[in-house]
Write a protein that holds these residues in place. Structure first.
Motif, PDB file in Angstrom:
ATOM      1  N   GLN A  15       0.828  -1.204   0.000  1.00 39.32           N
ATOM      2  CA  GLN A  15       0.000   0.000   0.000  1.00 39.32           C
ATOM      3  C   GLN A  15       0.861   1.252   0.000  1.00 39.32           C
ATOM      4  OE1 GLN A  15      -3.430   0.064  -0.414  1.00 39.32           O
ATOM      5  NE2 GLN A  15      -2.850   2.202  -0.844  1.00 39.32           N
ATOM      6  N   GLN A  16       1.957   1.225   0.755  1.00 36.91           N
ATOM      7  CA  GLN A  16       2.878   2.365   0.754  1.00 36.91           C
ATOM      8  C   GLN A  16       3.447   2.578  -0.650  1.00 36.91           C
ATOM      9  OE1 GLN A  16       5.929   1.842   3.781  1.00 36.91           O
ATOM     10  NE2 GLN A  16       4.410   0.983   5.200  1.00 36.91           N
ATOM     11  N   ALA A  17       3.809   1.461  -1.307  1.00 36.62           N
ATOM     12  CA  ALA A  17       4.388   1.559  -2.642  1.00 36.62           C
ATOM     13  C   ALA A  17       3.367   2.089  -3.647  1.00 36.62           C
ATOM     14  CB  ALA A  17       4.913   0.193  -3.075  1.00 36.62           C
ATOM     15  N   VAL A  18       2.120   1.633  -3.535  1.00 30.23           N
ATOM     16  CA  VAL A  18       1.072   2.102  -4.443  1.00 30.23           C
ATOM     17  C   VAL A  18       0.835   3.600  -4.254  1.00 30.23           C
ATOM     18  CG1 VAL A  18      -1.401   1.973  -4.944  1.00 30.23           C
ATOM     19  CG2 VAL A  18      -0.057  -0.128  -4.718  1.00 30.23           C
ATOM     20  N   GLY A  26       1.090  10.775 -10.963  1.00 35.20           N
ATOM     21  CA  GLY A  26       0.014  11.746 -10.961  1.00 35.20           C
ATOM     22  C   GLY A  26      -1.329  11.140 -11.317  1.00 35.20           C
ATOM     23  N   ARG A  27      -1.451   9.818 -11.155  1.00 37.07           N
ATOM     24  CA  ARG A  27      -2.693   9.118 -11.499  1.00 37.07           C
ATOM     25  C   ARG A  27      -3.146   8.266 -10.315  1.00 37.07           C
ATOM     26  NH1 ARG A  27      -1.724   5.571 -16.628  1.00 37.07           N
ATOM     27  NH2 ARG A  27      -3.659   4.696 -15.765  1.00 37.07           N
ATOM     28  N   ALA A  28      -4.375   8.476  -9.879  1.00 39.77           N
ATOM     29  CA  ALA A  28      -4.904   7.707  -8.745  1.00 39.77           C
ATOM     30  C   ALA A  28      -5.271   6.285  -9.128  1.00 39.77           C
ATOM     31  CB  ALA A  28      -6.134   8.416  -8.175  1.00 39.77           C
ATOM     32  N   ALA A  95      11.531  13.756 -12.903  1.00 34.54           N
ATOM     33  CA  ALA A  95      10.537  12.749 -12.549  1.00 34.54           C
ATOM     34  C   ALA A  95      10.523  12.498 -11.051  1.00 34.54           C
ATOM     35  CB  ALA A  95      10.837  11.446 -13.298  1.00 34.54           C
ATOM     36  N   ALA A  96      11.685  12.478 -10.434  1.00 37.22           N
ATOM     37  CA  ALA A  96      11.765  12.204  -9.007  1.00 37.22           C
ATOM     38  C   ALA A  96      11.090  13.284  -8.183  1.00 37.22           C
ATOM     39  CB  ALA A  96      13.237  12.073  -8.589  1.00 37.22           C
ATOM     40  N   SER A  97      11.223  14.521  -8.595  1.00 35.62           N
ATOM     41  CA  SER A  97      10.647  15.613  -7.815  1.00 35.62           C
ATOM     42  C   SER A  97       9.134  15.517  -7.744  1.00 35.62           C
ATOM     43  CB  SER A  97      11.072  16.966  -8.397  1.00 35.62           C
ATOM     44  OG  SER A  97      10.546  17.139  -9.708  1.00 35.62           O
ATOM     45  N   ARG A  98       8.506  14.941  -8.783  1.00 34.25           N
ATOM     46  CA  ARG A  98       7.054  14.806  -8.785  1.00 34.25           C
ATOM     47  C   ARG A  98       6.570  13.862  -7.687  1.00 34.25           C
ATOM     48  NH1 ARG A  98       7.869  14.740 -14.531  1.00 34.25           N
ATOM     49  NH2 ARG A  98       7.671  12.466 -14.586  1.00 34.25           N
ATOM     50  N   ALA A  99       7.444  12.926  -7.283  1.00 31.05           N
ATOM     51  CA  ALA A  99       7.079  11.984  -6.233  1.00 31.05           C
ATOM     52  C   ALA A  99       7.606  12.424  -4.865  1.00 31.05           C
ATOM     53  CB  ALA A  99       7.615  10.596  -6.559  1.00 31.05           C
ATOM     54  N   GLY A 100       8.092  13.647  -4.787  1.00 35.22           N
ATOM     55  CA  GLY A 100       8.609  14.127  -3.514  1.00 35.22           C
ATOM     56  C   GLY A 100      10.021  13.698  -3.221  1.00 35.22           C
ATOM     57  N   VAL A 101      10.736  13.204  -4.226  1.00 34.86           N
ATOM     58  CA  VAL A 101      12.122  12.786  -4.044  1.00 34.86           C
ATOM     59  C   VAL A 101      13.029  14.004  -4.194  1.00 34.86           C
ATOM     60  CG1 VAL A 101      13.978  11.311  -4.884  1.00 34.86           C
ATOM     61  CG2 VAL A 101      11.620  10.507  -4.974  1.00 34.86           C
ATOM     62  N   CYS A 102      13.913  14.188  -3.235  1.00 39.98           N
ATOM     63  CA  CYS A 102      14.930  15.234  -3.348  1.00 39.98           C
ATOM     64  C   CYS A 102      16.135  14.617  -4.048  1.00 39.98           C
ATOM     65  CB  CYS A 102      15.328  15.771  -1.978  1.00 39.98           C
ATOM     66  SG  CYS A 102      16.604  17.052  -2.071  1.00 39.98           S
ATOM     67  N   ALA A 103      16.310  14.955  -5.319  1.00 45.21           N
ATOM     68  CA  ALA A 103      17.374  14.369  -6.129  1.00 45.21           C
ATOM     69  C   ALA A 103      18.383  15.434  -6.519  1.00 45.21           C
ATOM     70  CB  ALA A 103      16.785  13.724  -7.383  1.00 45.21           C
ATOM     71  N   ALA A 104      19.642  15.019  -6.608  1.00 44.97           N
ATOM     72  CA  ALA A 104      20.723  15.915  -7.016  1.00 44.97           C
ATOM     73  C   ALA A 104      21.689  15.116  -7.874  1.00 44.97           C
ATOM     74  CB  ALA A 104      21.437  16.499  -5.796  1.00 44.97           C
ATOM     75  N   SER A 105      22.548  15.813  -8.596  1.00 48.33           N
ATOM     76  CA  SER A 105      23.515  15.127  -9.446  1.00 48.33           C
ATOM     77  C   SER A 105      24.889  15.764  -9.289  1.00 48.33           C
ATOM     78  CB  SER A 105      23.070  15.173 -10.913  1.00 48.33           C
ATOM     79  OG  SER A 105      23.078  16.506 -11.389  1.00 48.33           O
ATOM     80  N   ILE A 106      25.902  14.952  -9.537  1.00 47.52           N
ATOM     81  CA  ILE A 106      27.285  15.428  -9.601  1.00 47.52           C
ATOM     82  C   ILE A 106      27.827  14.988 -10.951  1.00 47.52           C
ATOM     83  CG2 ILE A 106      29.626  15.148  -8.707  1.00 47.52           C
ATOM     84  CD1 ILE A 106      28.515  14.883  -5.935  1.00 47.52           C
ATOM     85  N   SER A 107      28.116  15.969 -11.804  1.00 49.38           N
ATOM     86  CA  SER A 107      28.624  15.665 -13.138  1.00 49.38           C
ATOM     87  C   SER A 107      29.481  16.822 -13.610  1.00 49.38           C
ATOM     88  CB  SER A 107      27.455  15.438 -14.108  1.00 49.38           C
ATOM     89  OG  SER A 107      26.812  16.672 -14.390  1.00 49.38           O
ATOM     90  N   SER A 108      30.090  16.619 -14.783  1.00 42.94           N
ATOM     91  CA  SER A 108      30.923  17.689 -15.338  1.00 42.94           C
ATOM     92  C   SER A 108      30.094  18.914 -15.701  1.00 42.94           C
ATOM     93  CB  SER A 108      31.658  17.167 -16.584  1.00 42.94           C
ATOM     94  OG  SER A 108      30.718  16.691 -17.541  1.00 42.94           O
TER      95      SER A 108
END
Length: 725
Positions: A15-18, A26-28, A95-108
């Protein structure tokens, strides 16, 4: 996400995963696809190592984002995602931000933001950190940042995991370092690898990398979830046309009838740029997207396609993994990739969230030549590897790639690739200041490289089968990926008949002919001498003095051009014994040369002024071709032919490899004869036209132009038949 017939029994974790799935999409009414929750459960509840092989659009990213949030809710550290492309990172972070994920990247691409990201990690504010595999080869990252991540990591994700395998179509040497990273992880840290393009051999290779240490620790083996790879939305077809002109004419006439917006793939940069130019002239809103496209422009063009602001991007393979437009309507290939797996990966961009998307391959006559070039360019040889190890071993300090170029006869891109391979194999390491040997023994695995070479040949033959056989096209593609559920699709042209128009109107053919007959390619002058020339006995460094440079020149066309490329490749072919074929310039090519000169004159002769005479380069292999070209231009332009540069007696010659060696191979090779010097003196410093047959590195023209400038020419304008660039 489509509804699943075998949704797992309701549980607290489920249920948590759903709930998280609903937030992500963004779809119930979203439900998990078969296998998605099973993978999440294995990672979160059992800390398993899992390999997920599923078609594009199945939702692999949903698995690791939801697993990351569930693990974070249980107090675990951030997820580390290794992704191969910056475009992929941008899409995933959004995409991650839409689910409340705080995402960051380290790249050139975001070096100025690293300190901010590291601060967020220290404060435990980051749920997901994305890095490129090349970060694992960065000494500072490995020594200062990676150990902290290993100690705190909650989940390791290897995206596009087929890059681990040198059997895969897109092998990245730095992916091999992931095995060392996995070995360092505590047994409680789950690992997920995902890909859509892995045959059984690649699957076994990835399983081996993921499974390091499992047997010794008594843990369960790698869990592999493999689903059907056929894409029900794709309608495949192959249309073989008699020439590049007809092929381009078909696209000019029928691109507008393809639904939505899409991608037109080309095998080379010049083909992509030429095709985009022709389509724009025909009124289509398209843009070129290649390895030459600036990173900022790439992001802008990707957004334009996603927002349907363009009909198509005309792209090389630079637009591949990581680009996500669920409603992409079509993919057309102007020339075939060398591997059905690579082709499947590219066409998989289309039809992810639509009932139908059209995929059409228009093979080219030059495809095999292009395949062979890229295949040989990417294979390291033992001699080159030993040369690199010897020079690094004899150096008193780490060597930069530029400094190493002056010591080994290898071009920059293959040298970078070779260094990464040797680093992964433990023979060299990148440190502050460059590269150095580790002292570890190194063995060249010749049988392995031979097996890979043979695998590449088999892939090319399979691609030809895809083009020519009457079997279901989707079935052939997924059989190349060893999909046990491969079956006829019922939609492709072999199953249901041609779904695409096959005719080309006279007007479209005329428009294509006009486009492909267009001639004239600028040759940028060299402005900087290569690094380290003193080691090769050449007393030059830094900027080329303005008074010794060539002006911007012109070529009739590139050898890879869609139009004149085929004709020029015929001119520069060799006979059965491999010897160059030498013949005078014919009338049609002569007219093209005059057309280039006329346009060049109209454009102002690169700002150098009209040439007052013509000088030809000495040619060992095609003297008739060069002499007839110079004399023909002299007659057409009513310019005096001043003569030919002389070859220095006893000069060793040699083509050279990278820039430093190429320059050294032609240094002091050309001489001004007394007769030519007299002719130059009589011109009172006027500009000259310097004529040759073929330009590649530009160093021969650069050195010859320097000699002419020093002999009194006010400017030197290079003119050649063909450019390799």
């Amino acid at each position: 996400m489509a509804a699943s017939d075998n949704t797992p029994a309701t549980s607290g974790l489920h249920q948590q995963a759903v709930d998280l799935l609903h937030a992500l999409t963004g779809r119930a009414d979203a439900h998990f696809h078969p296998g998605q929750f099973e993978a999440i459960e294995a990672l979160v509840e059992n800390s398993r190592r899992a390999l997920v092989v599923q078609r594009t659009g199945w939702g692999k990213s949903a698995v690791y984002f939801i697993a990351s949030l569930l693990l974070r809710a249980r107090g675990r550290g951030p997820t580390l995602i290794v992704s191969p492309l910056l475009a992929l990172m941008r899409d995933q972070v959004a995409a991650a931000s839409r689910a409340g994920v705080c995402a960051a990247s380290i790249s050139s691409a975001n070096a100025t933001e690293w300190s901010q990201v590291l601060g967020q990690l220290d404060r435990d504010e980051v749920d997901v950190l994305l890095i490129s595999p090349e970060r694992l080869n960065n000494a500072r990252f490995r020594e200062e940042q990676l150990p902290q991540l290993v100690n705190r990591m909650g989940l390791l994700v290897v995206d596009e995991a087929h890059c681990i395998s040198d059997w895969g179509h897109d092998f990245r040497p730095d992916y091999r370092r992931i095995k060392d990273l996995i070995r360092q992880l505590p047994p409680t840290v789950p690992v997920l690898a995902t890909t859509a393009t892995a045959n059984q051999r690649v699957v076994h290779d990835v399983q081996e990398q993921l499974g390091v240490g499992l047997v010794e620790s008594g843990r369960e083996p790698v869990m592999t979830l493999r689903g059907p790879l056929a894409r029900a939305s794709l309608r495949l077809g192959v249309l073989r046309l008699p020439s590049n002109t007809v092929r381009l004419a078909w696209l000019l006439e029928h691109l507008g009838s393809l639904e939505g917006s899409g991608i037109v793939y080309a095998l080379t940069i010049s083909a992509a740029e030429d095709t985009a130019h022709a389509l724009r002239e025909a009124g289509y809103n398209v843009e070129a997207y290649t390895g030459r496209t600036d990173p900022a422009d790439r992001e802008r063009l990707e957004s334009a396609l996603k927002d349907n602001q363009v009909k198509a991007l005309v792209a090389t393979s630079a637009l591949g993994m990581g680009f996500d437009k669920p409603d992409l309507g079509f993919v057309v290939h102007m020339g075939a990739p060398s591997s059905p797996v690579a082709y499947y990966q590219q066409v998989g961009r289309a039809g992810r969230a639509t009932e139908r998307a059209d995929v059409l391959l228009l093979p080219g006559m030059e495809d095999r030549e292009i395949w062979e070039y890229f295949a040989t360019a990417s294979m390291p040889t033992e001699a080159k590897a030993r040369a690199v190890l010897r020079e690094l071993g004899e150096a008193q300090a780490p060597l930069s790639v530029g400094a190493l170029e002056a010591r080994v006869d290898i071009k920059r891109s293959p040298l970078n690739m070779l260094l990464r391979v040797l680093a992964v194999e433990g023979a060299v390491e990148q440190v502050q200041g460059g590269w150095q040997v580790t002292g570890a023994a190194w063995h060249y695995d010749a049988p392995r490289y031979q097996r890979i070479h043979q695998a590449r040949i088999n892939e090319q033959n399979a691609m030809l089968d895809y083009e020519n056989k009457s079997t279901c096209r989707m079935q052939m593609l997924v059989e190349q990926l060893d999909d046990p559920q491969a079956a006829p699709c019922g939609r492709c042209d072999n199953c249901a008949g041609a779904w695409y128009p096959t005719h080309v109107s006279q007007q479209a053919a005329e428009n294509a002919t006009a486009t492909l007959k267009r001639v004239g390619v600028e040759i940028d002058p060299r402005a900087q001498w290569p690094v380290g020339l003193q080691r090769l006995g050449v007393p030059l460094k830094g900027t080329i003095a303005p008074g010794e440079r060539a002006a911007a020149g012109r070529a009739v066309a590139r050898l890879t051009d869609l139009g004149w490329g085929n004709r020029l490749r015929e001119i520069f072919h060799t006979d059965a014994q491999g010897a160059p074929v030498d013949q005078p310039v014919d009338q049609e090519l002569g007219r093209a040369c005059v057309e280039v000169l006329a346009q060049w004159a109209h454009d102002g002769w690169s700002g150098a002024g009209r040439p007052a005479g013509i000088v030809s380069m000495p040619s060992v292999h095609r003297p008739q071709l060069v002499q007839s070209l110079a004399m023909g231009l002299a007659g057409a332009g009513r310019l005096p032919y001043l003569g030919e540069l002389a070859l220095a007696p006893g000069h060793p010659g040699g083509a050279g490899g990278n820039g430093a060696y190429q320059l050294a191979s032609v240094w002091q090779k050309f001489q001004i004869t007394p007769q030519l010097q007299t002719a130059l003196d009589n011109m009172n410093g006027a500009p000259v036209l310097l004529v040759d047959d073929l330009v590649d590195s530009r160093w021969s023209l650069t050195v010859a132009a320097r000699e002419l400038r020093l002999a009194g020419a006010a400017a030197v304008l290079p003119f050649v038949l063909a450019s390799r660039g």
